[in-house]
Enzyme design. Structure first.
Site, PDB file in Angstrom:
ATOM      1  N   GLY A 127       0.825  -1.183   0.007  1.00 51.58           N
ATOM      2  CA  GLY A 127       0.040  -0.182   0.006  1.00 51.58           C
ATOM      3  C   GLY A 127       1.023   1.325   0.029  1.00 51.58           C
ATOM      4  NE  ARG A 128       3.322   2.064   5.297  1.00 47.77           N
ATOM      5  CZ  ARG A 128       3.633   2.560   6.484  1.00 47.77           C
ATOM      6  NH1 ARG A 128       3.730   3.994   6.543  1.00 47.77           N
ATOM      7  NH2 ARG A 128       3.577   1.935   7.620  1.00 47.77           N
ATOM      8  CG  ASP A 145       6.363  -5.342   6.491  1.00 47.95           C
ATOM      9  OD1 ASP A 145       7.063  -4.853   5.356  1.00 47.95           O
ATOM     10  OD2 ASP A 145       5.216  -5.509   6.073  1.00 47.95           O
ATOM     11  CG  ASP A 198       0.137  -8.777   6.127  1.00 49.33           C
ATOM     12  OD1 ASP A 198      -0.411  -9.529   6.872  1.00 49.33           O
ATOM     13  OD2 ASP A 198       0.222  -7.472   5.945  1.00 49.33           O
TER      14      ASP A 198
HETATM   15  P1  AMP Z   1       1.215  -3.646   7.999  1.00 51.22           P
HETATM   16  O1  AMP Z   1       0.506  -3.910   9.304  1.00 51.22           O
HETATM   17  O2  AMP Z   1       2.312  -2.262   8.103  1.00 51.22           O
HETATM   18  O3  AMP Z   1       2.179  -4.667   7.479  1.00 51.22           O
HETATM   19  O4  AMP Z   1       0.343  -2.872   6.922  1.00 51.22           O
HETATM   20  C1  AMP Z   1      -0.716  -3.737   6.404  1.00 51.22           C
HETATM   21  C2  AMP Z   1      -1.098  -3.027   4.932  1.00 51.22           C
HETATM   22  O5  AMP Z   1      -1.508  -1.855   5.296  1.00 51.22           O
HETATM   23  C3  AMP Z   1      -0.217  -3.310   4.109  1.00 51.22           C
HETATM   24  O6  AMP Z   1      -0.981  -3.606   3.037  1.00 51.22           O
HETATM   25  C4  AMP Z   1       0.231  -2.116   3.797  1.00 51.22           C
HETATM   26  O7  AMP Z   1       0.870  -1.654   2.833  1.00 51.22           O
HETATM   27  C5  AMP Z   1      -0.939  -1.139   4.284  1.00 51.22           C
HETATM   28  N1  AMP Z   1      -0.442   0.160   4.726  1.00 51.22           N
HETATM   29  C6  AMP Z   1      -0.042   0.382   6.037  1.00 51.22           C
HETATM   30  N2  AMP Z   1       0.320   1.793   6.142  1.00 51.22           N
HETATM   31  C7  AMP Z   1      -0.291   2.457   4.856  1.00 51.22           C
HETATM   32  C8  AMP Z   1      -0.319   3.787   4.434  1.00 51.22           C
HETATM   33  N3  AMP Z   1       0.226   4.836   5.049  1.00 51.22           N
HETATM   34  N4  AMP Z   1      -0.684   3.975   2.958  1.00 51.22           N
HETATM   35  C9  AMP Z   1      -1.141   2.969   2.426  1.00 51.22           C
HETATM   36  N5  AMP Z   1      -1.132   1.626   2.921  1.00 51.22           N
HETATM   37  C10 AMP Z   1      -0.671   1.178   4.154  1.00 51.22           C
HETATM   38 MG    MG Z   2       3.203  -5.139   6.117  1.00 48.11          MG
END
Ligand code: AMP
Ligand code: MG
Length: 507
Positions: free
Chosen positions: A100-101, A277, A267
């Protein structure tokens, strides 16, 4: 050494797996794809603030300005994309997630390996869901410092090359309590053989797209596990067993150094067994197996320190399930899970043997370790300091370890001295000290240390970041000049401070 232009770029993931026909585009479901091409969003004022010379010299890169690493220029040979994956979040299937980023710039071909470079925080992708695709300075500093620190602790991990501030402010409600504030935006460039996750496979199985699943498995094995093939059930199980063992190694190292990942969703599980991550992670200060730094997980503490080995098994079971459609007799998948448990058990014994300076692990040591675990929880006891001081103990007397206790007036002296005598007898008064020193780090990135670096950086001073970055390149060395400052228990101010005792996923 040279610039980004002088590197040899590859894009094997794009060449060998099916992708999105659209380039960029809005947030959406992207069925049957492993990736979407998308360009990083240029930063208004990219500034390179942290740079890993070590990683750079591995890549043959001179220190650049922030243009490429801030997402402002695509070099010829790069073909940027976001990966599509799914995942189980906190035990529930969440369907499509994806980068997502994060945006991969490309792979760099080196003499004996290929490394993928990925920007994290460089803008929206089709997988951004409801979020902005950006990252803030505090979480980027935490990822940069911790991934490099983990590498030097000998914990398998993705690495960091750079941290760029973007010159843009990003709105975040850090504690999800209706108090959003503007924060400095930043981008970390991270580096790994690939960022393929358990969830990268799960998404195709969940959507009954077995062709794409097979293509991704073939690509992954050919590219990253060339010693394996997958032409039979047995071979698939052998490959998964290999991944299971690598995962066991990674988690046993987390347990050794007191690291709590915080969000072990599928993930966030690398197919390479690398820590990936860095979000609301934390380090044990007082030895509490029930602790998790992640506020989002405070109700059930699914990802608490002491549960990480079990969650590793749970996540591997989800990966194995994802492979069922490729097999004639999926019951064989149990072997991979059993290999994990067996491997983890052995590694855990080795870990304790190292931490306690036993020449090798024998069955009766189990009792010693069970007792130690209970004792460490009797009163507030700092894990890192306890084990480090134990490395140089001269007599089986707890007095020489009193610095490890938060309240020195409240040490269960008799219990400890009994245990120490037992251990002393076990090692014949001659613990294997050199083994202990490399098993018990002196310096780890405690949350309050990272927070001090963040506080300074947020007012423009990156010197604490640099100091910690350098300190943590040698976590097993004494470095007496830093002892007073950084070989310390959590200070009282950090006990309940956000960012130190608890962290949210907001980043
Ligand atoms: P994480 O828990 O950080 O592994 O994130 C879970 C999901 O949320 C992943 O698909 C990330 O890419 C997405 N994500 C987290 N923060 C953001 C953000 N600021 N913008 C877009 N996607 C995000
Ligand atoms: Mg992640």
């Amino acid at each position: 050494m040279g610039s980004f232009d002088s590197l040899e770029w590859l894009n094997r993931f794009l060449d060998e797996t099916p992708g999105d026909i659209e380039v960029g585009g809005p947030t959406r479901q992207v069925p049957n794809a492993c990736w979407s091409r998308v360009k990083p969003t240029p930063s208004p004022q990219p500034k390179l603030m942290l740079w890993s010379e070590e990683m750079a010299s591995k890549l043959n890169l001179d220190r650049p300005d922030g243009i490429v690493l801030g997402g402002n220029e695509i070099i010829e040979g790069m073909d940027p994309y976001a990966q599509r994956y799914g995942g189980h979040q906190f035990g529930n299937w969440a369907n499509q997630l994806g980068d997502g980023r994060a945006i991969t710039l490309g792979e760099v071909k080196l003499q004996s390996e290929v490394l993928e470079l990925q920007l994290k925080g460089s803008g929206k992708t089709p997988y951004s869901r409801f979020a902005d695709g950006k990252a803030v300075l505090r979480s980027s500093i935490r990822e940069f410092l911790c991934s490099e620190a983990m590498y030097h602790l000998k914990v398998p991990t993705t690495r960091a090359l750079s941290l760029v501030t973007t010159g843009e402010e990003v709105l975040r409600d850090m504690m999800y309590d209706g108090n959003p504030a503007l924060e400095t935006g930043a981008i970390v460039c991270r580096v790994a053989p690939s960022f393929i996750r358990f969830g990268s496979f799960q998404i195709h199985t969940a959507s009954n797209d077995y062709d794409t699943l097979m293509t991704l498995v073939e690509h992954t094995v050919k590219t990253h596990f060339p010693e394996h093939s997958i032409t039979s059930d047995e071979e698939i199980v052998q490959w998964l067993t290999h991944i299971a063992k690598k995962t066991a190694v990674m988690i046993s190292h987390w347990m050794r150094v007191g690291f709590v990942h915080g969000v072990m969703n599928t993930d966030n599980m690398s197919i390479h067994g690398l820590t990936i991550d860095y979000g609301p992670y934390g380090w044990l200060e007082d030895y509490n197996p029930g602790w998790t730094p992640n506020t989002t997980d405070s109700a059930t503490r699914r990802y608490r320190y002491g549960q990480q080995p079990k969650i590793g098994a749970w996540n591997l079971a989800r990966l194995c399930e994802a492979m069922v459609p490729l097999m004639e007799d999926p019951s064989q998948l149990h072997e991979a899970l059993e290999a994990y448990s067996q491997s983890y058990g052995e590694l855990q014994n080795q870990m304790w043997a190292g931490k306690l300076g036993l020449s090798s692990f024998i069955e009766s040591d189990e009792e010693l370790i069970v007792e130690l675990n209970a004792l460490l929880q009797e009163v507030e006891t700092d894990m890192t300091i306890f084990f480090r001081l134990l490395c140089s103990i001269e007599q089986p007397n707890i007095e020489s370890l009193s610095d490890a206790f938060y309240d020195p007036s409240n040490i269960p002296t008799k219990l400890w001295n009994d245990w120490l005598s037992k251990w002393w007898k076990r090692v014949n008064g001659l613990p294997n000290r050199s083994e202990m020193i490399v098993s018990n780090p002196k310096y780890v990135l405690r949350n309050w240390m990272a927070q001090l670096a963040i506080d300074a950086a947020e007012s423009g001073d990156f010197s604490v970041c640099e100091e910690l970055f350098n300190l943590l390149k040698n976590p097993y060395q004494e470095q007496p000049e830093f002892e007073e400052k950084w070989f310390q228990k959590r200070p009282e101010w950090a006990r309940h401070r956000v960012g130190c005792s608890m962290l949210s996923c907001s980043s």
